[in-house]
Write an enzyme that holds these catalytic residues in place. Structure first.
Site, PDB file in Angstrom:
ATOM      1  N   TYR A  62     -30.449 -12.582  40.157  1.00 39.62           N
ATOM      2  CA  TYR A  62     -31.176 -11.953  41.283  1.00 39.62           C
ATOM      3  C   TYR A  62     -32.525 -11.606  40.683  1.00 39.62           C
ATOM      4  O   TYR A  62     -32.548 -10.542  40.097  1.00 39.62           O
ATOM      5  CB  TYR A  62     -30.628 -10.850  41.869  1.00 39.62           C
ATOM      6  CG  TYR A  62     -29.095 -10.914  42.416  1.00 39.62           C
ATOM      7  CD1 TYR A  62     -28.708 -12.351  42.943  1.00 39.62           C
ATOM      8  CD2 TYR A  62     -27.967 -10.060  42.300  1.00 39.62           C
ATOM      9  CE1 TYR A  62     -27.343 -12.677  43.240  1.00 39.62           C
ATOM     10  CE2 TYR A  62     -26.771 -10.425  42.840  1.00 39.62           C
ATOM     11  CZ  TYR A  62     -26.688 -11.723  43.571  1.00 39.62           C
ATOM     12  OH  TYR A  62     -25.302 -11.904  44.016  1.00 39.62           O
ATOM     13  N   HIS A 146     -20.054 -16.551  37.916  1.00 41.48           N
ATOM     14  CA  HIS A 146     -21.088 -16.677  39.037  1.00 41.48           C
ATOM     15  C   HIS A 146     -21.268 -18.293  39.644  1.00 41.48           C
ATOM     16  O   HIS A 146     -21.876 -18.962  38.770  1.00 41.48           O
ATOM     17  CB  HIS A 146     -22.317 -16.093  38.764  1.00 41.48           C
ATOM     18  CG  HIS A 146     -23.252 -15.894  39.866  1.00 41.48           C
ATOM     19  ND1 HIS A 146     -24.629 -15.244  39.862  1.00 41.48           N
ATOM     20  CD2 HIS A 146     -23.125 -15.974  41.396  1.00 41.48           C
ATOM     21  CE1 HIS A 146     -25.031 -15.095  40.979  1.00 41.48           C
ATOM     22  NE2 HIS A 146     -24.171 -15.456  41.958  1.00 41.48           N
TER      23      HIS A 146
END
Length: 334
Positions: A62, A146
């Site tokens: 992110y 992830h």
């Protein structure tokens, strides 16, 4: 029908980690799609804290680490045992040469680093160490694998066992996997000892595919599910032409269905986003709903909508209108 208490804590599987029903997704404060200034990012975390939210999720992906840096700074003055912090492994950040931005990956940040996919055991430890440095914290409570979609062998044979070792060592409190699909998450629930999985976009008012495999398996095995993407990347928050669904422009048939959902919600005097936030809690495996927010206003609205009383017959009307299958569990039935 009163909504769930957004600040009530739910344990993640058999672990000692417990999270609030409403959780803070920090991709937004990592400049997802558009810049967010430092004050706005800090204000979003402050608003979450004031609303009683005590679970905060981030990832190196992110904003090329910006989300971790901002979230860590905003939480640093809070009592460390008062909240749960999660991040993710699978993408290492390495310095990049050249100029440009990271908008191709969805983040409005300079392309100072490149993402390197790596689910090796060594990379798991390095990733956690680097995340701790960006966060400025001495521990992470939950670590997710992830998006291991294209790295299944390495994730199951190397990354997952390393997370299990770290959990046994007490370095982390709970482990899991986070994805936008259900098949591999179901495999993690069935074949490993994860505590939790983070499922994005696959258990919403528009997509209940997680009910086919993931949610029943998690419930049967005592594993927890955190649901992300309850607005399907925006469409269920504000259904209109041009709204996004799963990160692209909503197809006409999906937009039409969302608009029908909105008509029913408004007929019962509630915003559609209140139904979207509440819907996942009809299933017993769901521990928390993770909402990506980028401002204090969005955080406060999410907390208010989740706690909003709903007419008991709104779910029955959605079924009668063919907008929810009869076998989909809804809040208030268990």
């Amino acid at each position: 029908m009163k909504g769930p208490d957004p600040v009530r804590h739910h344990p993640l599987g058999a672990s000692k980690v417990a999270v609030t029903a409403l959780s803070f997704g920090a991709a937004g404060i990592g400049n997802l799609y558009a810049p967010v200034n430092v004050a706005q990012a800090a204000g979003a975390v402050d608003a979450a804290w004031d609303a009683g939210i005590r679970y905060f999720d981030t990832a190196p992906h992110y904003g090329l680490g910006l989300s971790e840096e901002r979230l860590g700074a905003a939480l640093r003055t809070r009592p460390r045992d008062a909240y749960v912090l999660s991040t993710k492994v699978g993408r290492l950040l390495r310095p990049a040469t050249g100029e440009g931005d990271d908008l191709a990956n969805g983040f409005a940040v300079p392309a100072t680093h490149r993402r390197v996919w790596d689910f090796s055991a060594d990379a798991v430890r390095r990733s956690i160490h680097e995340s701790l440095q960006r966060l400025g914290h001495d521990r992470i409570d939950v670590v997710y694998l992830h998006d291991p979609d294209d790295h299944a062998r390495e994730a199951f044979q190397h990354a997952y066992p390393e997370l299990e070792r770290l959990r046994a060592e007490g370095v982390i409190g709970a482990i899991g996997a986070g994805m936008n699909q259900t098949a591999m998450l179901t495999r993690f629930v069935r074949d490993t000892d994860v505590d939790v999985v983070l499922c994005a976009g696959r258990y919403t008012l528009l997509d209940q595919s997680a009910l086919t495999d993931l949610l029943p398996e998690a419930a049967a095995r005592g594993k927890s599910v955190v649901i992300g993407g309850v607005f399907n990347s925006g469409l269920l928050a504000d259904p209109r032409p041009g709204a996004t669904y799963d990160y692209t422009a909503a197809p006409p048939d999906v937009l039409a269905r969302a608009l029908r959902l909105q008509v029913v919600a408004e007929r019962h005097g509630v915003p559609l986003r209140a139904l979207a936030l509440r819907f996942p809690f009809g299933h017993p495996a769901v521990a928390s709903v993770l909402v990506g927010t980028r401002s204090g206003h969005e955080v406060r609205d999410a907390a208010e909508q989740l706690a909003r009383p709903l007419p008991a017959d709104v779910w029955a009307e959605l079924r009668a209108e063919g907008l929810l299958p009869d076998d989909v569990p809804v809040p208030g039935e268990r």
